[in-house]
Motif scaffolding. Structure first.
Motif: not given
Length: 376
Positions: A76-80, A120-128
């Motif tokens: 799965r994609v890692n947001p970091w 500072k990233l929101t969950p929505a930003d990480k999802r994008v």
């Protein structure tokens, strides 16, 4: 206080009835059948993939069952990681390949800054960011390079192994048969592959009246010419394409008929002097020519005549025959009679031109003779 050992209670199970035993047995059989069916389908799928993509069966099986990435679920994609790759692209934007910053160096130089920005990233930003990585995975295609030499080696190795298996199988079982494999398009470079047992070769010569290699050449020319594919388009083929196919068909059949006469060499069809250079020289002739005498397909007079000739050649209404000695002698007599009547059966050879040097030499000789006669 000392612990008192507890006695282990014995679990008793009810005895299965005959119906329950039958049901359990049917479940085990169904499970075994399902596993065997899936295993067989995997084996067949591996064989189909190996044949379609011209890979060895061993390599294909190892990819599917041992080290196949296609059968494993991707991580799965890692947001970091997605965040780091996005920032690295921004840093290297506009730089040439030799000036781009490496990922490890980029993280070392900007670690604190990157951590603060990521916090500072929101969950929505990480999802994008995750969706961007998934879209890049879907769009990424593996480029396949054509390697004709490696492909030819693969074909040769495959059919060498296949030839050994056929020979061993026929010797073990007493079976008789043959196979013919030819290239599927003009872009391929593999030569025809044939295998004939002794009786199968006699069958081809006696019943089909063809040498095994000639049969393979016929199959190859039929496959490559595209005549095996029915035309679904109303657009007409160009005239030069029709003429080229007619010439190719005539030349290939001409070479085959000469091989039957034990003539091996690079013989070319001669349309201008057909009777002398082809018929009388080799003892073969084209019969069933649809429009008058044999001539160059490019000079038949249009598309309709070229299509008529091509259909006659493909349907074997126009074909090569070997003339007997009597037929050849009668053909020579008829040709001489026709030539005497004024028909251009034999093409006259071009007269050698007299060069300017020859004229000049003749003039000089004439002058010398005149001068010597005057002196006398």
């Amino acid at each position: 206080m000392a612990r008192t050992p507890s006695t282990k209670a014995k679990v008793t199970r009810a005895k299965l009835s005959a119906g329950q035993k039958r049901e359990r047995h049917e479940k085990r059989v169904a499970l075994a059948d399902a596993i065997n069916t899936a295993r067989d389908s995997y084996v067949q799928e591996a064989q189909d993939i190996a044949q379609a993509h011209r890979r060895s069966l061993k390599w294909t099986r190892s990819q599917l069952f041992l080290k196949s990435r296609m059968l494993q679920q991707r991580r799965r994609v890692n947001p970091w990681n997605a965040f780091l790759m996005a920032k690295l692209r921004e840093e290297n934007e506009g730089r040439s390949s030799g000036e781009r910053v490496k990922l490890t160096q980029f993280i070392t130089n900007n670690r604190d800054k990157l951590l603060r920005a990521y916090a500072k990233l929101t969950p929505a930003d990480k999802r994008v960011l995750e969706l961007d990585v998934l879209a890049a995975r879907q769009a990424k295609l593996k480029a396949t390079r054509a390697n004709p030499k490696a492909l030819r080696h693969d074909v040769n190795a495959t059919f060498t192994s296949m030839d050994r298996e056929w020979r061993a199988s026929c010797a073990r079982t007493g079976a008789e048969g043959f196979y013919i494999a030819v290239r599927g398009s003009i872009e391929d470079f593999a030569e025809p592959k044939i295998f004939f047992t002794e009786k199968a070769e006699k069958f081809a010569k006696a019943v089909l009246d063809l040498e095994p290699r000639n049969l393979a050449l016929k199959l190859e020319s039929w496959v490559i010419s595209g005549l095996n594919v029915p035309s679904t388009s109303n657009r007409q083929r160009p005239l030069n394409k029709l003429v080229s196919e007619c010439r190719t068909h005539i030349q290939e059949e001409f070479e085959c008929i000469l091989i039957k006469k034990k003539k091996f060499g690079n013989y070319k069809m001669n349309y201008d002097n057909y009777e002398k250079k082809i018929v009388e020289a080799h003892g073969v002739a084209l019969v069933g020519w649809p429009s008058g005498r044999v001539r160059n397909p490019g000079r038949l007079g249009g598309r309709a005549a070229a299509e008529q000739l091509l259909n006659a050649l493909v349907n074997e209404k126009c074909y090569w025959v070997i003339l007997s000695d009597e037929e050849l002698e009668q053909r020579k007599v008829d040709n001489k009679v026709r030539q005497a009547r004024g028909e251009q059966v034999y093409k006259a050879r071009k007269a050698k031109g007299v060069s300017a040097k020859a004229h000049k030499s003749a003039d000089n000789i004439g002058d010398a003779d005149d001068e010597s006669s005057d002196d006398e």
